[in-house]
Design an enzyme around this catalytic site. Structure first.
Site, PDB file in Angstrom:
ATOM      1  N   ASP A   1       1.402  -6.313  -4.847  1.00  0.00           N
ATOM      2  CA  ASP A   1       0.625  -6.407  -3.621  1.00  0.00           C
ATOM      3  C   ASP A   1       1.207  -7.603  -2.869  1.00  0.00           C
ATOM      4  O   ASP A   1       1.486  -8.641  -3.474  1.00  0.00           O
ATOM      5  CB  ASP A   1      -0.849  -6.664  -3.978  1.00  0.00           C
ATOM      6  CG  ASP A   1      -1.754  -6.566  -2.768  1.00  0.00           C
ATOM      7  OD1 ASP A   1      -2.619  -5.678  -2.763  1.00  0.00           O
ATOM      8  OD2 ASP A   1      -1.601  -7.388  -1.825  1.00  0.00           O
ATOM      9  N   SER A   2       1.378  -7.481  -1.559  1.00  0.00           N
ATOM     10  CA  SER A   2       2.072  -8.565  -0.848  1.00  0.00           C
ATOM     11  C   SER A   2       1.260  -9.851  -0.803  1.00  0.00           C
ATOM     12  O   SER A   2       1.785 -10.897  -0.421  1.00  0.00           O
ATOM     13  CB  SER A   2       2.485  -8.121   0.551  1.00  0.00           C
ATOM     14  OG  SER A   2       1.403  -8.139   1.439  1.00  0.00           O
ATOM     15  N   SER A   3       0.011  -9.808  -1.211  1.00  0.00           N
ATOM     16  CA  SER A   3      -0.751 -11.065  -1.334  1.00  0.00           C
ATOM     17  C   SER A   3      -0.135 -11.957  -2.404  1.00  0.00           C
ATOM     18  O   SER A   3      -0.378 -13.159  -2.437  1.00  0.00           O
ATOM     19  CB  SER A   3      -2.210 -10.770  -1.694  1.00  0.00           C
ATOM     20  OG  SER A   3      -2.759  -9.951  -0.708  1.00  0.00           O
TER      21      SER A   3
ATOM     22  N   THR B   1       1.458  -4.977   3.943  1.00  0.00           N
ATOM     23  CA  THR B   1       1.226  -5.469   5.307  1.00  0.00           C
ATOM     24  C   THR B   1       0.600  -6.871   5.335  1.00  0.00           C
ATOM     25  O   THR B   1       0.763  -7.588   6.321  1.00  0.00           O
ATOM     26  CB  THR B   1       0.315  -4.507   6.094  1.00  0.00           C
ATOM     27  OG1 THR B   1      -0.932  -4.378   5.395  1.00  0.00           O
ATOM     28  CG2 THR B   1       0.952  -3.149   6.270  1.00  0.00           C
ATOM     29  N   ASP B   2      -0.118  -7.234   4.258  1.00  0.00           N
ATOM     30  CA  ASP B   2      -0.897  -8.477   4.326  1.00  0.00           C
ATOM     31  C   ASP B   2      -0.043  -9.710   4.648  1.00  0.00           C
ATOM     32  O   ASP B   2      -0.469 -10.579   5.404  1.00  0.00           O
ATOM     33  CB  ASP B   2      -1.658  -8.708   3.016  1.00  0.00           C
ATOM     34  CG  ASP B   2      -2.819  -7.717   2.864  1.00  0.00           C
ATOM     35  OD1 ASP B   2      -3.173  -7.055   3.853  1.00  0.00           O
ATOM     36  OD2 ASP B   2      -3.373  -7.621   1.742  1.00  0.00           O
TER      37      ASP B   2
ATOM     38  N   THR C   1       0.814  -1.221   0.000  1.00  0.00           N
ATOM     39  CA  THR C   1       0.000   0.000   0.000  1.00  0.00           C
ATOM     40  C   THR C   1       0.843   1.265   0.000  1.00  0.00           C
ATOM     41  O   THR C   1       0.481   2.264  -0.627  1.00  0.00           O
ATOM     42  CB  THR C   1      -0.925   0.003   1.242  1.00  0.00           C
ATOM     43  OG1 THR C   1      -1.817  -1.098   1.123  1.00  0.00           O
ATOM     44  CG2 THR C   1      -1.732   1.286   1.350  1.00  0.00           C
TER      45      THR C   1
ATOM     46  N   GLN D   1      -4.715 -21.686  18.496  1.00  0.00           N
ATOM     47  CA  GLN D   1      -5.539 -20.660  17.835  1.00  0.00           C
ATOM     48  C   GLN D   1      -5.587 -19.378  18.670  1.00  0.00           C
ATOM     49  O   GLN D   1      -5.991 -18.335  18.173  1.00  0.00           O
ATOM     50  CB  GLN D   1      -6.956 -21.200  17.609  1.00  0.00           C
ATOM     51  CG  GLN D   1      -7.003 -22.328  16.592  1.00  0.00           C
ATOM     52  CD  GLN D   1      -8.392 -22.925  16.406  1.00  0.00           C
ATOM     53  OE1 GLN D   1      -9.394 -22.325  16.782  1.00  0.00           O
ATOM     54  NE2 GLN D   1      -8.452 -24.106  15.818  1.00  0.00           N
ATOM     55  N   CYS D   2      -5.211 -19.481  19.945  1.00  0.00           N
ATOM     56  CA  CYS D   2      -5.148 -18.265  20.790  1.00  0.00           C
ATOM     57  C   CYS D   2      -3.909 -17.460  20.393  1.00  0.00           C
ATOM     58  O   CYS D   2      -2.879 -18.023  20.057  1.00  0.00           O
ATOM     59  CB  CYS D   2      -4.994 -18.641  22.265  1.00  0.00           C
ATOM     60  SG  CYS D   2      -6.404 -19.455  22.956  1.00  0.00           S
TER      61      CYS D   2
HETATM   62  N1  ASP Z   1      -2.840  -5.460   0.093  1.00  0.00           N
HETATM   63  C1  ASP Z   1      -1.744  -4.637   0.597  1.00  0.00           C
HETATM   64  C2  ASP Z   1      -0.477  -5.462   0.568  1.00  0.00           C
HETATM   65  O1  ASP Z   1      -0.256  -6.270   1.428  1.00  0.00           O
HETATM   66  C3  ASP Z   1      -2.047  -4.148   1.972  1.00  0.00           C
HETATM   67  C4  ASP Z   1      -0.981  -3.242   2.585  1.00  0.00           C
HETATM   68  O2  ASP Z   1       0.114  -3.062   2.123  1.00  0.00           O
HETATM   69  O3  ASP Z   1      -1.288  -2.654   3.626  1.00  0.00           O
HETATM   70  O4  ASP Z   1       0.305  -5.303  -0.320  1.00  0.00           O
END
Ligand code: ASP
Length: 339
Positions: free
Chosen positions: A55-57, A87-88, A12, A275-276
């Site tokens: 995108d990090s996805s 962040t993902d 992002t 899972q906690c």
């Molecule tokens: N979809 C974005 C990513 O992980 C989200 C982010 O960066 O906050 O690339």
């Protein structure tokens, strides 16, 4: 002069709104640079290497390898490294890099943002500026303040392999529930010396073999035998992160325990992670947990799922014997578990 290398992978922080779709899409690093004129005010030499931003996805293990290659090739030239990343999947990348880079004596700080750098209220500027400051920080003897793979976000520096993304809305996107922050950024950056890993005298070792024949099996009340069996019978499977309840408990259903036992007998390493988000696996606490221990499920202690996966890929990539993998799982390799 202190020198910092920024590795821009996307996320992002460098995205812009596509007017045709109304969605955010990655842009080149030049636009990040334009938005942060402060970069020129640092008394450091700052260089950048840019990936085709994603995108990090879309991050995959080969992207981790690319980052590790850049860091090892440029290791002697720079005092610290900042990885700009979405962040993902940042927690997965930070975990993987921590295992792939052994004997780090320089900081590798991952950061990104929740709002693009071009937006007025962006959190990207502060994150980037503080991450650079941290990557450049040294003790009076010249050693790095934080010779670790870590994540800086909002005002906290966290051990990379202890973090999870937990908030898709707030600027404080990451948490490290089982380990204290390595530093807090206020007027000063206050380092928590007691918990930061100490560098060794050994040279940096780059590890590149990762085995992705792994799976995550999250249990839930009502799960079917077909669900469990389809995961445990994946062709070529070598390791499973079993996401259990509470302190490492799972149903005592005979078919479930038999399926796990059968997989263990076939040489599959099964690692128990809760899972906690806070607390640790203790399979001796309850009868139902003890049954898992008895059939040979390995404790993941207070590991995050992200780190458990990365550690399994790393150990399976290095050892053909499941006994060696199990030995590695029971040790803290990079401060990822408390034992
Ligand atoms: N979809 C974005 C990513 O992980 C989200 C982010 O960066 O906050 O690339």
């Amino acid at each position: 002069m202190t020198s910092i290398l920024i590795i821009y992978t996307g996320g992002t922080i460098g995205m812009k709104l596509d007017p045709d779709t109304g969605s955010l899409k990655p842009f080149n690093f030049e636009q990040v640079e334009q938005e942060v004129p402060e970069l020129k005010k640092f008394a450091y030499a700052i260089d950048t290497i840019s990936f085709t931003p994603i995108d990090s996805s879309d991050i995959q293990p080969h992207s981790w390898l690319q980052m590790v290659d850049i860091i090892t090739e440029q290791y002697d030239k720079y005092d610290g490294f900042v990885v700009l990343h979405g962040t993902d999947t940042m927690a997965y990348t930070a975990s993987a890099l921590s295992f792939m880079l052994e004997n780090l004596s320089k900081p590798v700080v991952l950061t990104g943002s929740q709002l693009p750098i071009g937006m007025i209220r962006t959190d990207g500027k502060e994150n980037l500026i503080s991450a650079i400051e941290i990557a450049a920080s040294k003790h009076s003897d010249g050693s790095a303040c934080v010779p670790e793979v870590c994540i800086f976000f909002e005002n906290e520096l966290l051990r990379g392999n202890r973090t999870s993304k937990y908030n898709a809305e707030h600027f404080r996107a990451f948490r490290s529930d089982n380990f204290p922050p390595l530093a807090q950024a206020g007027i000063h950056i206050a380092y928590n010396e007691d918990v930061i890993l100490r560098p060794t005298d050994k040279p940096l070792q780059r590890h590149t073999y990762l085995d992705t024949n792994v799976a995550v099996l999250r249990i839930f009340p009502g799960m079917s035998q077909a669900y469990v069996n389809s995961v445990l019978n994946i062709q070529g499977l070598r390791g499973v992160v079993l996401e259990t309840y509470g302190s490492g408990n799972a149903p005592s259903l005979p078919w479930f325990l038999d399926a796990l036992k059968n997989a263990i007998n076939r040489g599959i390493a099964i690692m128990n992670v809760s899972q906690c988000h806070t607390g640790t696996v203790d399979m001796s606490a309850y009868e139902v947990g003890r049954k898992l221990m008895q059939i040979g499920v390995i404790s993941g202690y207070d590991s995050t799922t992200e780190t458990a996966l990365a550690k399994l890929m790393f150990l399976l990539g290095h050892y053909s014997s499941v006994e060696d993998v199990k030995k590695g799982l029971s040790m803290s390799l990079r401060g990822e578990i408390s034992i």
